[in-house]
Design an enzyme around this catalytic site. Structure first.
Site, PDB file in Angstrom:
ATOM      1  CG  LEU A  40      -1.938  -1.103   1.362  1.00 42.22           C
ATOM      2  CD1 LEU A  40      -2.657  -1.034   2.710  1.00 42.22           C
ATOM      3  CD2 LEU A  40      -2.955  -1.007   0.221  1.00 42.22           C
ATOM      4  CG  ASP A  41       0.312   4.200  -2.911  1.00 47.30           C
ATOM      5  OD1 ASP A  41       1.094   3.355  -3.374  1.00 47.30           O
ATOM      6  OD2 ASP A  41      -0.631   4.717  -3.549  1.00 47.30           O
ATOM      7  CD  GLN A  42       3.075   8.835   2.292  1.00 44.96           C
ATOM      8  OE1 GLN A  42       2.781   8.727   3.485  1.00 44.96           O
ATOM      9  NE2 GLN A  42       2.751   9.893   1.570  1.00 44.96           N
ATOM     10  CG  HIS A  81       0.729   4.977  -7.411  1.00 44.83           C
ATOM     11  ND1 HIS A  81       0.912   4.731  -6.074  1.00 44.83           N
ATOM     12  CD2 HIS A  81       1.814   5.699  -7.796  1.00 44.83           C
ATOM     13  CE1 HIS A  81       2.052   5.276  -5.676  1.00 44.83           C
ATOM     14  NE2 HIS A  81       2.629   5.852  -6.700  1.00 44.83           N
ATOM     15  CE  LYS A 104      -2.699   7.376  -3.480  1.00 43.77           C
ATOM     16  NZ  LYS A 104      -1.376   7.300  -2.885  1.00 43.77           N
TER      17      LYS A 104
END
Ligand code: URA
Length: 242
Positions: free
Chosen positions: A111-113, A194, A197
């Site tokens: 998962l992204d930060q 991503h 997004k």
């Protein structure tokens, strides 16, 4: 599996075989509430309750766990900017030996930060593969808040499929619904870089916050606060298979 307590400590990630034998000989280990100073004393490993320097532990032949990933953490062991999620896990989970692989548990995808929510980790290569392989279509549910109001056309396009810059094949949401004026619930069965997004951007909106609430039949429990982790039980693994 029956084995010597020093081997059990080693397999659970408490250090090299020599370090584990030393901890036992120095009287720093209790098993089932009793001191154990013989490194060769044999026990059945799975479910064995012991303490090492006061730290309680229950032995698991394979590690399967869930973490409520908090904001501002990276899924990498060697993060570039933000603290690693591994700082939230006890050292034995980061160190346990893995045959033919890197030591410690690995996340099931990343998962992204700035993404929060349900993250699974394991040291079982077959499980990691099954959960991440696009062939297995494991659905992952994301709660998205957006910069601009969501309209029905955007929802329809996310379901019909959008083209992302690196792939001419359209990517589709397995399910998508508007859950508020600026909110979406999106279900994906693949995990491109991503992806949420980029999909939301492709329909002319922008992700403000992103939270993963569910993987397969397993939901992030309400009582698992950001930064907390817990072992997965057989019933959780069953929900993931369902
Ligand atoms: N999609 C994203 O864009 N980011 C994540 O962290 C997960 C899915």
């Amino acid at each position: 599996m029956h084995c010597a307590i020093s081997e059990i400590l080693y397999l659970q990630g408490f250090g090299t075989r020599r370090v584990c034998a030393g901890l036992i000989q120095q009287g720093r280990v209790t098993v089932n509430g009793q001191p154990c100073t013989d490194p060769f004393a044999e026990f059945c490993m799975d479910g064995l309750a012991f303490t090492v320097q006061g730290q309680p532990w229950v032995a698991h032949a394979k590690a399967y766990l869930m973490l409520h990933k908090p904001m501002g953490t990276e899924c990498s062991k060697k993060p570039s900017t933000w603290p690693s999620i591994y700082t939230l896990l006890p050292a034995p989970l980061r160190q346990r030996p893995v045959k033919g692989g890197q030591p410690g548990v690995q996340p099931v995808g990343r998962l992204d930060q700035d993404t929060t929510g349900l993250l699974l980790l394991s040291d079982d290569g077959a499980f990691l593969h099954r959960m991440t392989s696009p062939k297995h279509h494991v659905p992952k549910v994301y709660e998205v808040s957006t910069k601009h109001p969501v309209d029905s056309r955007q929802v329809a396009r996310l379901i019909e499929g959008v083209v992302l810059d690196d792939d001419p094949k359209p990517v589709r949401a397995a399910a998508c619904e508007s859950t508020g004026e600026c909110a979406l619930r999106l279900t994906l069965t693949e995990g491109k870089y991503h992806q949420v997004k980029r999909m939301v951007a492709a329909v002319g909106n922008r992700v403000e916050t992103l939270h993963r609430s569910r993987i397969g039949g397993l939901a992030l429990p309400d009582d698992l606060a950001p930064g907390q982790w817990r072992w997965l039980g057989p019933e959780d693994l069953e929900l993931l298979r369902a």
